[in-house]
Write a protein that holds these residues in place. Sequence first.
Motif, PDB file in Angstrom:
ATOM      1  N   UNK A 168       0.635  -1.195  -0.074  1.00 13.59           N
ATOM      2  CA  UNK A 168      -0.021  -0.004   0.262  1.00 13.59           C
ATOM      3  C   UNK A 168       1.012   1.078   0.001  1.00 13.59           C
ATOM      4  N   UNK A 169       0.478   2.160  -0.848  1.00 14.66           N
ATOM      5  CA  UNK A 169       1.318   3.397  -0.771  1.00 14.66           C
ATOM      6  C   UNK A 169       0.157   4.731  -0.474  1.00 14.66           C
TER       7      UNK A 169
ATOM      8  N   UNK B 139       3.287  -3.068   3.854  1.00 16.01           N
ATOM      9  CA  UNK B 139       3.559  -4.395   2.949  1.00 16.01           C
ATOM     10  C   UNK B 139       5.330  -4.200   2.798  1.00 16.01           C
ATOM     11  N   UNK B 140       5.782  -5.267   1.933  1.00 13.14           N
ATOM     12  CA  UNK B 140       7.119  -5.342   1.916  1.00 13.14           C
ATOM     13  C   UNK B 140       7.256  -5.380   0.290  1.00 13.14           C
TER      14      UNK B 140
ATOM     15  N   UNK C 154      -2.549   5.570  -3.250  1.00 14.38           N
ATOM     16  CA  UNK C 154      -2.141   5.538  -4.561  1.00 14.38           C
ATOM     17  C   UNK C 154      -2.067   4.116  -4.912  1.00 14.38           C
ATOM     18  N   UNK C 155      -1.639   3.278  -4.288  1.00  9.14           N
ATOM     19  CA  UNK C 155      -1.386   1.852  -4.286  1.00  9.14           C
ATOM     20  C   UNK C 155      -2.346   1.076  -3.286  1.00  9.14           C
ATOM     21  N   UNK C 156      -3.148  -0.049  -3.379  1.00 10.09           N
ATOM     22  CA  UNK C 156      -3.682  -0.867  -2.364  1.00 10.09           C
ATOM     23  C   UNK C 156      -3.577  -2.428  -2.776  1.00 10.09           C
ATOM     24  N   UNK C 157      -2.967  -2.946  -1.773  1.00 10.45           N
ATOM     25  CA  UNK C 157      -2.784  -4.396  -1.685  1.00 10.45           C
ATOM     26  C   UNK C 157      -2.113  -4.834  -3.129  1.00 10.45           C
ATOM     27  N   UNK C 158      -1.028  -4.444  -3.481  1.00  8.62           N
ATOM     28  CA  UNK C 158      -0.528  -4.800  -4.565  1.00  8.62           C
ATOM     29  C   UNK C 158       0.724  -5.720  -4.499  1.00  8.62           C
ATOM     30  N   UNK C 159       0.534  -6.889  -4.975  1.00  7.66           N
ATOM     31  CA  UNK C 159       1.759  -7.971  -4.935  1.00  7.66           C
ATOM     32  C   UNK C 159       2.343  -8.071  -6.516  1.00  7.66           C
TER      33      UNK C 159
ATOM     34  N   UNK D 201      -3.999   6.859 -17.070  1.00  8.67           N
ATOM     35  CA  UNK D 201      -3.441   7.668 -16.377  1.00  8.67           C
ATOM     36  C   UNK D 201      -3.795   7.714 -14.799  1.00  8.67           C
ATOM     37  N   UNK D 202      -2.829   7.991 -14.013  1.00  9.04           N
ATOM     38  CA  UNK D 202      -3.258   8.161 -12.405  1.00  9.04           C
ATOM     39  C   UNK D 202      -3.660   6.686 -11.738  1.00  9.04           C
ATOM     40  N   UNK D 203      -3.397   5.403 -12.509  1.00 12.26           N
ATOM     41  CA  UNK D 203      -3.573   4.118 -12.006  1.00 12.26           C
ATOM     42  C   UNK D 203      -2.794   3.769 -10.998  1.00 12.26           C
ATOM     43  N   UNK D 204      -1.495   4.305 -10.928  1.00 16.90           N
ATOM     44  CA  UNK D 204      -0.350   4.036  -9.862  1.00 16.90           C
ATOM     45  C   UNK D 204       0.602   3.364 -10.571  1.00 16.90           C
ATOM     46  N   UNK D 205       0.890   3.365 -11.741  1.00 12.80           N
ATOM     47  CA  UNK D 205       2.101   2.743 -12.638  1.00 12.80           C
ATOM     48  C   UNK D 205       3.236   3.232 -12.213  1.00 12.80           C
ATOM     49  N   UNK D 206       3.547   4.658 -12.246  1.00  9.91           N
ATOM     50  CA  UNK D 206       4.871   5.217 -11.906  1.00  9.91           C
ATOM     51  C   UNK D 206       5.089   5.190 -10.461  1.00  9.91           C
ATOM     52  N   UNK D 207       4.398   5.026  -9.566  1.00  8.57           N
ATOM     53  CA  UNK D 207       4.233   4.913  -8.233  1.00  8.57           C
ATOM     54  C   UNK D 207       4.791   3.493  -7.914  1.00  8.57           C
ATOM     55  N   UNK D 208       4.161   2.419  -8.661  1.00  2.15           N
ATOM     56  CA  UNK D 208       4.651   1.240  -8.307  1.00  2.15           C
ATOM     57  C   UNK D 208       6.296   1.040  -9.087  1.00  2.15           C
TER      58      UNK D 208
END
Length: 281
Positions: A30-31, A78-79, A38-43, A58-65
């Motif tokens: 999560x971010x 998360x880790x 910006x990110x939720x429960x991404x693995x 756009x705004x989906x969270x790609x650059x954050x990930x």
Amino acid sequence: MSGGGARDGDHAVSDGDGTRAVLLDARDVHVVRDGRPLLRDVSLTVRAGEHWALLGANGAGKTTLLSLLGARVHPTYGTVEVLGRRLGTVDLRELRSLVGHVDPRHPPRSALRVRDVVLTGLTNSVERLPRWAPTAEQEERADRLIGTLGLAGRREARWTTLSQGERGRVLIARALMPEPRLLLLDEPATGLDLPGREQFIEALDSLREEHPRLATVLVTHHLEELPPGTSHALLLREGCVSARGPAGQVLTGDQVGKCFDLPLVLDRHGGRWSVRVARRR
């Protein structure tokens, strides 16, 4: 992260059972920034030799990930493990030096020659450092990478004279100079015309063939920009994973349509994808 793997310096090389080493392992990430998720429960798990596409609006969270995977930011929860090192327990600056990151906004301040731009990948600097000189072996590696990326005839050209597509390929060579196991590309085809895009995609495929253990993660929102060698895909929608897995299973009209909230038809010919909006009845 799967353990027991042999190591080459700080880089995982292969697991004891012969499977491909895990280079990236993000778990339940999560971010949150300023109270906004910006990110939720991404693995996501990326192994050596895999070529991932991160797609979303756009705004989906790609650059954050991608920033997480490149050890540029920490997760809120998360880790994230990059090359076997967990974010929050290591020096991020040191870890970043082990990951090739291609930023199309790279800003040399002077008219460096192509070879000199590539060599700055060894010093992680924008300009050539004073009193630093590459070895003959390092210069030979720079020339090999320049050739692999289709720029042998432009080795002595000045950065300021290069097209946008040529600059993108130079930056890939620069990112590969320290011999990273992992290459991250953030919308590398942005601003390219059709010939430039196709030359860029061809260069990425040549790279895959010459460096079979290199893993790549490419961020885009255009399926037409994906190289034929794309092996896996992750679709992000509003900060959440909507689909993840082998490219052939994820990149379908149904899955991508749900991600972008459009009725889509996807086709694939010669390893390349094309997409169009389905006609409404």
